[in-house]
Design a protein around this motif. Structure first.
Motif, PDB file in Angstrom:
ATOM      1  N   MET A   1       0.796  -1.224   0.000  1.00 36.47           N
ATOM      2  CA  MET A   1       0.000   0.000   0.000  1.00 36.47           C
ATOM      3  C   MET A   1       0.838   1.288   0.000  1.00 36.47           C
ATOM      4  SD  MET A   1      -2.852  -1.120  -0.607  1.00 36.47           S
ATOM      5  CE  MET A   1      -3.668   0.468  -0.665  1.00 36.47           C
ATOM      6  N   LYS A   2       2.142   1.185   0.244  1.00 32.37           N
ATOM      7  CA  LYS A   2       2.998   2.366   0.072  1.00 32.37           C
ATOM      8  C   LYS A   2       3.163   2.718  -1.403  1.00 32.37           C
ATOM      9  CE  LYS A   2       5.889   1.551   4.166  1.00 32.37           C
ATOM     10  NZ  LYS A   2       7.272   1.258   4.631  1.00 32.37           N
ATOM     11  N   HIS A   3       2.946   1.721  -2.259  1.00 38.73           N
ATOM     12  CA  HIS A   3       3.220   1.899  -3.679  1.00 38.73           C
ATOM     13  C   HIS A   3       1.970   1.833  -4.561  1.00 38.73           C
ATOM     14  CE1 HIS A   3       7.498   1.278  -2.721  1.00 38.73           C
ATOM     15  NE2 HIS A   3       7.080   0.299  -1.940  1.00 38.73           N
ATOM     16  N   MET A   4       0.854   1.370  -3.998  1.00 36.90           N
ATOM     17  CA  MET A   4      -0.364   1.162  -4.784  1.00 36.90           C
ATOM     18  C   MET A   4      -1.531   1.898  -4.138  1.00 36.90           C
ATOM     19  SD  MET A   4       0.755  -1.078  -7.125  1.00 36.90           S
ATOM     20  CE  MET A   4      -0.757  -1.706  -7.866  1.00 36.90           C
ATOM     21  N   LYS A   5      -2.536   2.208  -4.935  1.00 35.81           N
ATOM     22  CA  LYS A   5      -3.779   2.797  -4.425  1.00 35.81           C
ATOM     23  C   LYS A   5      -4.949   2.197  -5.204  1.00 35.81           C
ATOM     24  CE  LYS A   5      -3.607   6.717  -7.654  1.00 35.81           C
ATOM     25  NZ  LYS A   5      -3.580   8.203  -7.788  1.00 35.81           N
ATOM     26  N   PRO A   6      -6.157   2.208  -4.617  1.00 36.99           N
ATOM     27  CA  PRO A   6      -7.311   1.710  -5.378  1.00 36.99           C
ATOM     28  C   PRO A   6      -7.434   2.470  -6.699  1.00 36.99           C
ATOM     29  CG  PRO A   6      -7.888   2.020  -3.074  1.00 36.99           C
ATOM     30  CD  PRO A   6      -6.516   2.616  -3.250  1.00 36.99           C
ATOM     31  N   ASP A   7      -7.660   1.742  -7.779  1.00 36.61           N
ATOM     32  CA  ASP A   7      -7.770   2.433  -9.059  1.00 36.61           C
ATOM     33  C   ASP A   7      -9.180   2.975  -9.253  1.00 36.61           C
ATOM     34  OD1 ASP A   7      -9.433   0.405  -9.973  1.00 36.61           O
ATOM     35  OD2 ASP A   7      -8.023  -0.376 -11.445  1.00 36.61           O
ATOM     36  N   LYS A   8      -9.450   3.557 -10.418  1.00 35.99           N
ATOM     37  CA  LYS A   8     -10.722   4.248 -10.629  1.00 35.99           C
ATOM     38  C   LYS A   8     -11.914   3.305 -10.618  1.00 35.99           C
ATOM     39  CE  LYS A   8     -10.148   4.172 -15.683  1.00 35.99           C
ATOM     40  NZ  LYS A   8     -10.042   5.002 -16.904  1.00 35.99           N
ATOM     41  N   PHE A   9     -11.669   1.986 -10.778  1.00 34.44           N
ATOM     42  CA  PHE A   9     -12.772   1.040 -10.760  1.00 34.44           C
ATOM     43  C   PHE A   9     -13.051   0.512  -9.363  1.00 34.44           C
ATOM     44  CE2 PHE A   9     -10.829   0.747 -15.012  1.00 34.44           C
ATOM     45  CZ  PHE A   9     -11.903   1.187 -15.758  1.00 34.44           C
ATOM     46  N   GLY A  10     -12.025   0.548  -8.467  1.00 33.46           N
ATOM     47  CA  GLY A  10     -12.222   0.111  -7.092  1.00 33.46           C
ATOM     48  C   GLY A  10     -12.718  -1.312  -7.014  1.00 33.46           C
ATOM     49  N   LYS A  11     -13.908  -1.497  -6.415  1.00 35.52           N
ATOM     50  CA  LYS A  11     -14.539  -2.808  -6.322  1.00 35.52           C
ATOM     51  C   LYS A  11     -15.592  -2.926  -7.412  1.00 35.52           C
ATOM     52  CE  LYS A  11     -13.806  -3.392  -1.366  1.00 35.52           C
ATOM     53  NZ  LYS A  11     -14.452  -3.607  -0.049  1.00 35.52           N
ATOM     54  N   SER A  12     -15.589  -4.054  -8.093  1.00 33.64           N
ATOM     55  CA  SER A  12     -16.544  -4.248  -9.178  1.00 33.64           C
ATOM     56  C   SER A  12     -16.907  -5.722  -9.271  1.00 33.64           C
ATOM     57  CB  SER A  12     -15.944  -3.777 -10.510  1.00 33.64           C
ATOM     58  OG  SER A  12     -14.790  -4.541 -10.845  1.00 33.64           O
ATOM     59  N   THR A  13     -17.969  -5.997 -10.002  1.00 34.19           N
ATOM     60  CA  THR A  13     -18.334  -7.365 -10.346  1.00 34.19           C
ATOM     61  C   THR A  13     -18.193  -7.502 -11.853  1.00 34.19           C
ATOM     62  OG1 THR A  13     -19.859  -7.612  -8.493  1.00 34.19           O
ATOM     63  CG2 THR A  13     -20.166  -9.083 -10.345  1.00 34.19           C
ATOM     64  N   ASN A  14     -17.287  -8.360 -12.289  1.00 34.78           N
ATOM     65  CA  ASN A  14     -17.034  -8.581 -13.707  1.00 34.78           C
ATOM     66  C   ASN A  14     -17.827  -9.802 -14.168  1.00 34.78           C
ATOM     67  OD1 ASN A  14     -15.219  -6.560 -13.242  1.00 34.78           O
ATOM     68  ND2 ASN A  14     -13.496  -7.558 -14.235  1.00 34.78           N
ATOM     69  N   CYS A  15     -18.693  -9.600 -15.146  1.00 36.13           N
ATOM     70  CA  CYS A  15     -19.556 -10.665 -15.660  1.00 36.13           C
ATOM     71  C   CYS A  15     -19.184 -10.929 -17.114  1.00 36.13           C
ATOM     72  CB  CYS A  15     -21.024 -10.253 -15.573  1.00 36.13           C
ATOM     73  SG  CYS A  15     -21.543  -9.705 -13.925  1.00 36.13           S
ATOM     74  N   ASN A  16     -19.026 -12.196 -17.486  1.00 33.39           N
ATOM     75  CA  ASN A  16     -18.538 -12.547 -18.820  1.00 33.39           C
ATOM     76  C   ASN A  16     -19.296 -13.724 -19.411  1.00 33.39           C
ATOM     77  OD1 ASN A  16     -15.671 -11.027 -18.707  1.00 33.39           O
ATOM     78  ND2 ASN A  16     -16.013 -12.069 -16.762  1.00 33.39           N
ATOM     79  N   ILE A  17     -19.575 -13.651 -20.709  1.00 35.95           N
ATOM     80  CA  ILE A  17     -20.029 -14.794 -21.479  1.00 35.95           C
ATOM     81  C   ILE A  17     -18.888 -15.178 -22.411  1.00 35.95           C
ATOM     82  CG2 ILE A  17     -21.706 -15.731 -23.114  1.00 35.95           C
ATOM     83  CD1 ILE A  17     -23.037 -14.961 -20.527  1.00 35.95           C
ATOM     84  N   TYR A  18     -18.367 -16.409 -22.255  1.00 35.28           N
ATOM     85  CA  TYR A  18     -17.294 -16.889 -23.125  1.00 35.28           C
ATOM     86  C   TYR A  18     -17.887 -17.624 -24.324  1.00 35.28           C
ATOM     87  CZ  TYR A  18     -13.629 -15.694 -19.817  1.00 35.28           C
ATOM     88  OH  TYR A  18     -12.761 -15.004 -19.007  1.00 35.28           O
ATOM     89  N   TYR A  19     -17.292 -17.368 -25.481  1.00 31.14           N
ATOM     90  CA  TYR A  19     -17.719 -17.978 -26.730  1.00 31.14           C
ATOM     91  C   TYR A  19     -16.696 -19.016 -27.184  1.00 31.14           C
ATOM     92  CZ  TYR A  19     -21.620 -14.800 -27.735  1.00 31.14           C
ATOM     93  OH  TYR A  19     -22.824 -14.132 -27.707  1.00 31.14           O
ATOM     94  N   ASP A  20     -17.199 -20.064 -27.828  1.00 27.73           N
ATOM     95  CA  ASP A  20     -16.311 -21.092 -28.367  1.00 27.73           C
ATOM     96  C   ASP A  20     -17.044 -21.838 -29.479  1.00 27.73           C
ATOM     97  OD1 ASP A  20     -14.102 -22.867 -28.647  1.00 27.73           O
ATOM     98  OD2 ASP A  20     -13.742 -22.796 -26.479  1.00 27.73           O
ATOM     99  N   THR A  21     -16.328 -22.711 -30.169  1.00 24.47           N
ATOM    100  CA  THR A  21     -16.928 -23.509 -31.231  1.00 24.47           C
ATOM    101  C   THR A  21     -17.698 -24.685 -30.619  1.00 24.47           C
ATOM    102  OG1 THR A  21     -15.002 -24.936 -31.448  1.00 24.47           O
ATOM    103  CG2 THR A  21     -15.012 -22.907 -32.753  1.00 24.47           C
ATOM    104  N   ASP A  22     -18.437 -25.398 -31.453  1.00 22.47           N
ATOM    105  CA  ASP A  22     -19.202 -26.553 -30.972  1.00 22.47           C
ATOM    106  C   ASP A  22     -18.316 -27.573 -30.269  1.00 22.47           C
ATOM    107  OD1 ASP A  22     -21.646 -25.608 -31.826  1.00 22.47           O
ATOM    108  OD2 ASP A  22     -21.583 -26.656 -33.748  1.00 22.47           O
TER     109      ASP A  22
END
Length: 267
Positions: A31-52
Motif C-alpha cells: 500500500m505504500k506503492h499502490m492505491k485503489p484504481d478508478k474502478f475500485g470494487k466491481s463485479t465482472n460478468c462474462n459470457i465466453y464464446y467457443d466452437t461446438d
C-alpha cells in the motif's frame, strides 16, 4: 457507462492463487506503492464464446505460442440499453493483447451470431467479424467474479487485481439474466493478477519473494473446461466433485453494486 474504459491493451499478466492470509500480508506490504484504481470494487460478468467442439479452449490449454479467446463482458448486471464490451483476448509469446468494442447488451448476441448490421464499424469490430467468420463461436459459459483493483502510485500502468468468488453457469447465457452460478474455487481462495507493460518494479519482486508467493498458470475459462466439461464427459455426464454446486449469488463482504440479483431467463 459511467466511466471511459480503455479499448486496447498490450501487457504482461502474471497470476497467483492466494489464501486470504496471503492477500492480507501482500496488501499490507504494497500500500505504500499502490492505491485503489478508478474502478475500485466491481463485479465482472462474462459470457465466453467457443466452437461446438471447444476448439478455442482446447488449443489454449495446449499452451501454444499464440492463442485467442472471445467473450462479452459487463461490469455488474446490465439492463437493456446498457453497453457491454465484446472482447478478443490474444496472447502471443507471453504478451497479452486485448481489443474490445462496445454496444448495447441486447445487440451483442445478435451481432456475434452474424447480424453485422449492428456493427459499430470500427477497426476492432472488423477484427471481431473476421474472427467469427473463421470460427463461428457461440456462447458457452457465464463466468463472473468480485474484483478489487489497484494501480501503481509511481507507475499508474502497473495494476494488481484480486478476484474472489469466481462462479459459472451453463444456462441463461445473457448478461441481463443476473449474477449467479456455481462457485469454481474453494471459499477463501483469491486469484491475484499483476498486469504490467514491462518488468515488475523491484519492491514488488522483493515483496512476493519475502511472502513466498509464486506465479501459477491459471485461466478461469480453462479451469472450468478442464475440471467441469472434461470431467463431466469422462464420468458419463456427472459433474466434477471439485466444485461446490451450491448456487452463489453475491459476496456480503462487497457493496451491492447492482441491486438484488435473480435467476430469470431473458426472452
Amino acid at each position: 457507462m459511467g466511466q471511459e474504459v480503455q479499448r486496447s491493451f498490450k501487457r504482461y499478466e502474471k497470476k497467483y492463487l492466494l489464501s486470504l492470509q496471503q492477500q492480507a500480508a501482500l496488501l499490507a506490504g504494497m500500500m505504500k506503492h499502490m492505491k485503489p484504481d478508478k474502478f475500485g470494487k466491481s463485479t465482472n460478468c462474462n459470457i465466453y464464446y467457443d466452437t461446438d467442439n471447444w476448439e478455442l479452449i482446447r488449443k489454449s490449454i495446449e499452451k501454444p505460442v499464440y492463442k485467442e479467446k472471445l467473450r462479452v463482458r459487463s461490469y455488474g448486471v446490465p439492463k437493456t440499453g446498457d453497453d457491454v464490451f465484446i472482447e478478443i483476448k490474444k496472447k502471443y509469446d507471453g504478451v497479452v493483447y486485448k481489443r474490445r468494442t462496445a454496444m448495447p447488451t441486447e445487440h451483442a448476441g445478435k451481432y456475434l451470431a452474424g447480424d453485422t448490421g449492428l456493427s459499430p464499424g470500427d477497426q476492432i469490430s472488423k477484427e471481431i467479424e473476421w474472427f467469427q467468420k473463421m470460427h463461428g463461436a457461440q456462447p458457452k459459459v457465464y463466468i463472473a467474479y468480485d474484483r478489487t483493483s489497484f494501480a501503481g502510485i509511481e507507475d499508474p500502468e502497473l495494476r494488481i487485481t484480486f478476484d474472489r468468488n469466481i462462479r459459472f453457469r451453463e444456462y441463461a447465457l445473457d448478461l441481463r439474466a443476473g449474477d449467479f452460478g456455481i462457485r469454481m474455487l474453494p471459499k477463501g481462495t483469491v486469484l491475484m493478477e499483476i498486469k504490467i507493460p514491462g518488468t515488475a518494479p523491484l519492491w514488488l519482486a522483493h515483496l512476493l519473494s519475502e511472502l513466498k508467493i509464486r506465479p501459477t498458470s491459471f485461466s478461469k475459462y480453462g479451469f472450468y473446461y478442464k475440471t467441469y466439461v472434461l470431467t463431466k464427459n469422462l464420468n458419463g455426464g456427472n459433474h466434477s466433485a471439485r466444485f461446490d454446486h451450491s448456487i452463489y449469488h453475491n459476496d456480503p463482504g462487497l457493496p451491492d453494486l447492482h441491486g438484488s440479483v435473480g435467476s430469470a431467463r431473458i426472452a
